[in-house]
Scaffold this motif. Structure first.
Motif, PDB file in Angstrom:
ATOM      1  N   GLY A  56       0.811  -1.210   0.000  1.00 43.96           N
ATOM      2  CA  GLY A  56       0.000   0.000   0.000  1.00 43.96           C
ATOM      3  C   GLY A  56       0.842   1.257   0.000  1.00 43.96           C
ATOM      4  N   ARG A  94      -2.714  -2.002   2.469  1.00 49.94           N
ATOM      5  CA  ARG A  94      -3.266  -3.212   1.856  1.00 49.94           C
ATOM      6  C   ARG A  94      -2.794  -4.433   2.635  1.00 49.94           C
ATOM      7  NH1 ARG A  94      -1.169  -2.494  -2.298  1.00 49.94           N
ATOM      8  NH2 ARG A  94       0.676  -3.811  -2.283  1.00 49.94           N
ATOM      9  N   VAL A 106      -8.264  -9.924   0.210  1.00 52.01           N
ATOM     10  CA  VAL A 106      -7.437  -8.728   0.250  1.00 52.01           C
ATOM     11  C   VAL A 106      -8.315  -7.563   0.676  1.00 52.01           C
ATOM     12  CG1 VAL A 106      -7.794  -8.333  -2.229  1.00 52.01           C
ATOM     13  CG2 VAL A 106      -5.885  -7.215  -1.056  1.00 52.01           C
ATOM     14  N   PHE A 110      -6.171  -1.472  -3.065  1.00 48.39           N
ATOM     15  CA  PHE A 110      -5.635  -2.489  -3.974  1.00 48.39           C
ATOM     16  C   PHE A 110      -6.254  -2.393  -5.357  1.00 48.39           C
ATOM     17  CE2 PHE A 110      -9.176  -4.527  -1.643  1.00 48.39           C
ATOM     18  CZ  PHE A 110     -10.003  -4.889  -2.701  1.00 48.39           C
ATOM     19  N   VAL A 112      -6.742  -5.569  -7.945  1.00 45.10           N
ATOM     20  CA  VAL A 112      -6.494  -7.005  -8.054  1.00 45.10           C
ATOM     21  C   VAL A 112      -7.381  -7.641  -9.112  1.00 45.10           C
ATOM     22  CG1 VAL A 112      -5.936  -7.117  -5.589  1.00 45.10           C
ATOM     23  CG2 VAL A 112      -8.235  -7.756  -6.363  1.00 45.10           C
ATOM     24  N   SER A 129     -11.167  -3.250  -7.098  1.00 44.48           N
ATOM     25  CA  SER A 129     -10.327  -2.136  -6.657  1.00 44.48           C
ATOM     26  C   SER A 129     -10.831  -1.609  -5.322  1.00 44.48           C
ATOM     27  CB  SER A 129     -10.331  -1.001  -7.689  1.00 44.48           C
ATOM     28  OG  SER A 129      -9.700  -1.398  -8.884  1.00 44.48           O
ATOM     29  N   HIS A 145      -2.449  -8.891  -6.839  1.00 46.40           N
ATOM     30  CA  HIS A 145      -2.401  -7.426  -6.839  1.00 46.40           C
ATOM     31  C   HIS A 145      -1.107  -6.996  -7.511  1.00 46.40           C
ATOM     32  CE1 HIS A 145      -2.302  -3.241  -5.404  1.00 46.40           C
ATOM     33  NE2 HIS A 145      -1.010  -3.483  -5.253  1.00 46.40           N
TER      34      HIS A 145
END
Length: 402
Positions: A56, A94, A106, A110, A112, A129, A145
């Motif tokens: 992150g 994240r 997750v 992010f 992903v 997202s 990610h």
């Protein structure tokens, strides 16, 4: 000392066997273009078989708090998704987590793709997202990610590579590849095509095998090992190997002359976390030099492949490595310094520190040290006489002619 933040820009959890029976059926890993990719970015619990990956844009302190809260939730019995959701309490952070039977999730900041592969081979790749994204328990699939780090020469490639990698993961799951092997390919593709290439590392969530510090930085504020570069050379016949840069001096195996094969870091990652009947887990104590640890591991693996779990042969092979200059900065070992647990395919090597500032053990010569001292003193005396002759040669010659 100021330490810049560590922010993994690639996090991935892959589950190919949601029953947890395949020893290579679940894996997790992190890497980045950024520095400080220490093992805190890919934590694992060997007892409970889960991993916590972090990243992150936020600062170090909130990230550590998010990791601690995620671990607390997992240890207290929360689901994977409930644990990952802890990241949403911290700005810009994240957290990705997963386990073989608990699925993956997750939370936080992010971008992903969630990959799902049905039992009849249908692949579903879904973008998400921010917030929370989940791979449900009992599902074959993955979460990946990927973002680009500012300053990465390949900045702007993350979006396309993220999608391509997700599709690749889905196809490999469908075709029966284990999670650990797929993770190796993920590291290779992302490091080559998106430039987020520094370890980091990965873990086998079923067998609790990790790359540990194989690819992490050696010092703070440094990058780890580039996962798309040569990492070692190995002999395809007997398993002998040596890491770079020392490997540059070897073209053939010193044991049998076989041409050596170059292994890239992402391939070495796959080898390290994939469990086979021939796998050997090597632990090295008494030194923290990464080159020594790696080379010792290769020597031990080659020795076990050749002679089995024989402590005498393992010690002899390590000592030959010291004599040949493959291992520098460690003392000779004896069989008592080798701890073997054949049932778990594990070998521990205990090095004693060298005396003083020595970089290699003293030579084992067939004459006593006292004789060497006498010879040394004689050489010193002869040298002193020669110096006097040079300094006073004119006076001596004049006196002689008289």
């Amino acid at each position: 000392m100021f330490m810049s933040t560590s922010a993994a820009t690639m996090n991935c959890v892959i589950i190919t066997d949601p029953t947890g029976k395949d020893p290579n059926g679940a894996a997790a890993g992190s890497m980045s273009f950024a520095p400080n990719m220490f093992s805190v970015t890919f934590l694992e619990s060997k007892e409970n078989h889960f991993a916590v990956l972090s990243g992150g844009e936020g600062n170090t302190t909130p990230r550590l708090k998010a990791i601690v809260e995620t671990l607390r939730r997992l240890e207290s019995g929360s689901s994977i998704s409930e644990a990952a959701n802890a990241a949403n309490s911290f700005s810009g952070i994240r957290i990705m987590t997963g386990s073989p039977t608990g699925g993956a999730a997750v939370g936080g900041s992010f971008d992903v793709y969630v990959v799902e592969v049905s039992d009849d081979g249908v692949i579903t790749v879904t973008p998400h997202s921010g917030g929370l994204a989940v791979l449900e328990p009992g599902t074959k699939g993955a979460i990946i990610h990927l973002r680009n780090t500012h300053g990465n020469p390949q900045y702007g490639t993350a979006e396309s590579v993220r999608k391509e990698t997700a599709v690749m993961i889905g196809k490999m799951i469908r075709d029966g590849y284990p999670a650990t092997e797929i993770m190796s390919e993920v590291f290779g593709k992302v490091s080559n095509e998106a430039g987020e290439k520094y370890g980091g590392g990965a873990v086998n969530l079923v067998s609790s095998v990790s790359t540990g510090d194989m690819f992490t930085p050696q010092k703070v504020n440094e990058t780890g090992f580039p996962m798309n570069e040569p990492y070692r050379k190995v002999c395809p016949e007997d398993g002998w190997g040596i890491g770079f840069p020392s490997a540059e001096n070897y073209m053939t195996c010193p044991i049998d002359g076989t041409p050596l094969k170059t292994v890239y870091a992402y391939e070495a990652l796959g080898d390290a976390i994939t469990v086979t009947p021939e796998s050997v887990v090597v632990s090295v104590y008494g030194t923290d030099e990464s080159g020594v640890v790696q080379t010792t591991s290769e020597i031990v693996k080659a020795s076990v492949k050749k002679d089995g779990y024989n402590v005498n042969e393992i010690a002899n092979d390590i000592n030959r490595g010291i004599d040949n200059g493959l291992l520098v900065g460690v003392n000779y070992v004896e069989p008592k310094d080798i701890n073997v647990k054949q049932s778990s395919r594990a070998v521990g090597v205990y090095f004693d520190p060298l005396p003083g500032d020595r970089t290699s053990p003293p030579w084992n010569l067939p004459i006593s040290s006292g004789i060497i001292d006498i010879v040394g003193n004689m050489q010193t005396a002869i040298g002193f006489v020669l110096v006097l002759l040079v300094l006073f040669r004119s006076t001596l010659i004049t006196s002689f002619l008289k």
